[in-house]
Design a protein around this motif. Sequence first.
Motif, short mmCIF file in Angstrom:
data_model
loop_
_atom_site.label_atom_id
_atom_site.label_comp_id
_atom_site.label_asym_id
_atom_site.label_seq_id
_atom_site.Cartn_x
_atom_site.Cartn_y
_atom_site.Cartn_z
N PRO A 252 8.94 77.29 10.78
CA PRO A 252 9.46 76.52 9.64
C PRO A 252 8.97 75.07 9.62
N THR A 253 8.40 74.61 10.75
CA THR A 253 7.87 73.24 10.78
C THR A 253 6.56 73.11 10.00
N HIS A 254 5.91 74.24 9.71
CA HIS A 254 4.58 74.21 9.07
C HIS A 254 4.71 74.15 7.56
N GLU A 255 4.01 73.15 6.98
CA GLU A 255 4.04 72.98 5.53
C GLU A 255 2.80 72.20 5.12
N THR A 256 2.24 72.55 3.96
CA THR A 256 1.12 71.78 3.42
C THR A 256 1.50 71.24 2.05
N ILE B 174 -5.64 62.03 3.75
CA ILE B 174 -5.28 63.25 4.46
C ILE B 174 -4.50 62.86 5.70
N SER B 175 -3.30 63.42 5.86
CA SER B 175 -2.47 63.06 7.00
C SER B 175 -1.83 64.30 7.59
N ASN B 176 -1.43 64.18 8.85
CA ASN B 176 -0.73 65.28 9.52
C ASN B 176 0.30 64.74 10.48
N ALA B 177 1.36 65.52 10.69
CA ALA B 177 2.41 65.13 11.62
C ALA B 177 1.87 65.12 13.03
N GLY B 178 2.28 64.11 13.81
CA GLY B 178 1.82 63.96 15.19
C GLY B 178 0.72 62.93 15.28
N GLY B 179 0.81 62.05 16.28
CA GLY B 179 -0.22 61.03 16.46
C GLY B 179 -1.49 61.59 17.06
N PHE B 180 -2.42 60.70 17.41
CA PHE B 180 -3.66 61.13 18.05
C PHE B 180 -3.35 61.78 19.40
N PRO B 181 -4.13 62.77 19.82
CA PRO B 181 -4.00 63.30 21.19
C PRO B 181 -4.25 62.19 22.21
N ALA B 182 -3.78 62.43 23.43
CA ALA B 182 -3.91 61.43 24.50
C ALA B 182 -5.36 61.01 24.69
N GLY B 183 -5.57 59.70 24.82
CA GLY B 183 -6.90 59.18 25.07
C GLY B 183 -7.68 58.82 23.82
N ILE B 184 -7.16 59.18 22.65
CA ILE B 184 -7.86 58.90 21.39
C ILE B 184 -7.05 57.89 20.60
N THR B 185 -7.73 56.87 20.09
CA THR B 185 -7.09 55.83 19.30
C THR B 185 -7.95 55.54 18.08
N VAL B 186 -7.43 54.69 17.19
CA VAL B 186 -8.22 54.27 16.04
C VAL B 186 -9.49 53.57 16.50
N GLY B 187 -9.41 52.88 17.64
CA GLY B 187 -10.55 52.10 18.11
C GLY B 187 -11.61 52.88 18.86
N ASN B 188 -11.36 54.15 19.18
CA ASN B 188 -12.39 54.91 19.90
C ASN B 188 -12.61 56.31 19.34
N VAL B 189 -12.15 56.52 18.09
CA VAL B 189 -12.20 57.87 17.52
C VAL B 189 -13.62 58.43 17.45
N LEU B 190 -14.63 57.56 17.41
CA LEU B 190 -16.03 58.02 17.34
C LEU B 190 -16.65 58.25 18.71
N THR B 191 -16.09 57.66 19.75
CA THR B 191 -16.76 57.69 21.05
C THR B 191 -15.95 58.38 22.15
N GLY C 291 7.12 68.44 9.61
CA GLY C 291 6.24 67.54 8.88
C GLY C 291 5.23 68.31 8.07
N GLN C 292 4.31 67.60 7.47
CA GLN C 292 3.34 68.23 6.58
C GLN C 292 1.92 67.91 7.01
N VAL C 293 1.02 68.79 6.57
CA VAL C 293 -0.37 68.40 6.42
C VAL C 293 -0.50 68.05 4.94
N ARG C 294 -0.73 66.78 4.68
CA ARG C 294 -0.71 66.29 3.29
C ARG C 294 -2.11 65.89 2.87
#
Length: 551
Positions: A221-225, A312-329, A299-302
């Motif tokens: 039931p947590t899954h919704e788009t 485009i957004s989704n519930a839950g933050g970045f996985p461990a070790g990934i941030t806005v500042g290193n998403v490419l590397t 939450g939603q995938v919106r």
Amino acid sequence: MNAEEVKALARAGESLSVEFKTEVNDDRLVEAVVCLANADGGRILLGVADDGSITGTTPRHGTTTDPVRLASMIAGRTAPSVVVEAEVHAIDGKHVVAVHVAPPRTIVSTSGGLYLRRAIDVQGKPTCVPMLPHEQLGRAGAIGAVDVSLLPLPGATKPDLDPAELARFRDLAGGQGDRVLATLSDHDLITALGFLLPGGVLALGAVLLFGTDAAIERFIPTHETAFQVLGNLDVVVNRIDRRPLLRAMIELTTAIEPYNPEEEIEDGLFRIGLPRFADSTLRELVANALVHRDYAMRGQVRVAIEDGVLAISNAGGFPAGITVGNVLTAPPNARNPRLADAFKRAGIVDRTGRGINKVYWSQLALGRAAPDYGRSTAQWVEVRVRPGPADRELAAFVAGAERRGDRLSLPTLQVLHEVRGEGRITSSRAAELLQLNQDEARALLNELVGRGNLESRGERKARTYHLSAAMYRQLGRPADYVRTRGFDRIQQEEMVVTYAREHGSITRREAATLCQLSDDQASRLLRGLAASGRLEMEGSRRSARYREPAR
């Protein structure tokens, strides 16, 4: 840490990763350790008040605090044991203990079973709050301690799976993915993907991928788009669904198509289409939101079109070790590894785990702006893609390089796009943009100089880079090169004269700093202004100062 670093940390104040305590017993200290460990780790300073003032704390072992005994106590009263590093400092004659908590690779509690996490309270201050069961599961998924898509669903059976979705997966895999999967039976396909658990129990991922709408509503039931179109504060479209993931992805990307017009440009004999959003952008971003969302939380995938901007957004933050500042590397780190693997084997997303890099490249190659993750938080990830206007000359240049078999790298595209917009770039700005250290960024810039894409001006920290004359010709704007170089000189002269007027005089070193030039370049600039009569020189050599002539 040394004493000065501790004082600097105290002055900076409490945060999600820094906690101050004055006098606490062992129970409260262990709770603070658990709280930080279940976030991203951090430091606890014992002997520092909430306002950052150094108050000191009572030694815990006679006349001092033994760091080894303190760390052992914490390890013995946490489950699983949290290994910390403790240091004792004498600051302004007061006893201060610093406890460094590294983020563990699992969820931890006190030995009494108390789970806590770091949060921000209603007054905007960091605090510790109880960690609810779904939050524990979500955090475990984020740090890779558990794959939520492998959780068993004992009540789910084969009738809960939609044969059409299983067939859809086979079609995709047979066309552009793992073709072996296209030949398997339903049972063998689910087993190969890892979603049939011992005893024949279906995992959550099986229902997410292949479940009927009713099964998804019952078991997940947590899954919704959501697909929304918003314009001038009006809601034009607002569609909420619960769909299996492959179907959801196709429906969401298809829904964007009417809002993705394409303009066309001519490059010699070639016609180049420039949509607002590249096909790979839509595919990768929607797939990422579906695969990497936290299915332990509601939450939603919106997917939304907000005044032309794709969000485009989704519930839950970045996985461990990934941030806005290193998403490419940062190395790839899937929140739900089995789901991510299934999407790759279906041929939907990049199999190297560098899909975000492909999104950046695709948008920049169209002459469009790069995606922006700046609105992401610890609770959700949001990426916004702005549609334009397109830099047509840059898009034609990239397409021409592709036809010649000279595919531009993503860092090269990022630099060229930045210089096109801003006129110049420094190594520090390039490091920030490319998510590299400054030496790596400088090496890339100098490589582009060697290839004839850029030219440099100034020396050391004052060095800047701009497009070369050859690049301006290739982009069809040769006059812009002359204006760039000419305007630089005019602007520098006006800056120097204004400085001399406001401050009475200017030296070579001041002119070099002001205009970001080398000392030799600044000397030539000042001598030129003196020769033209706009400034007068007083003194000689290094002691020379330049003033405006008396009127």
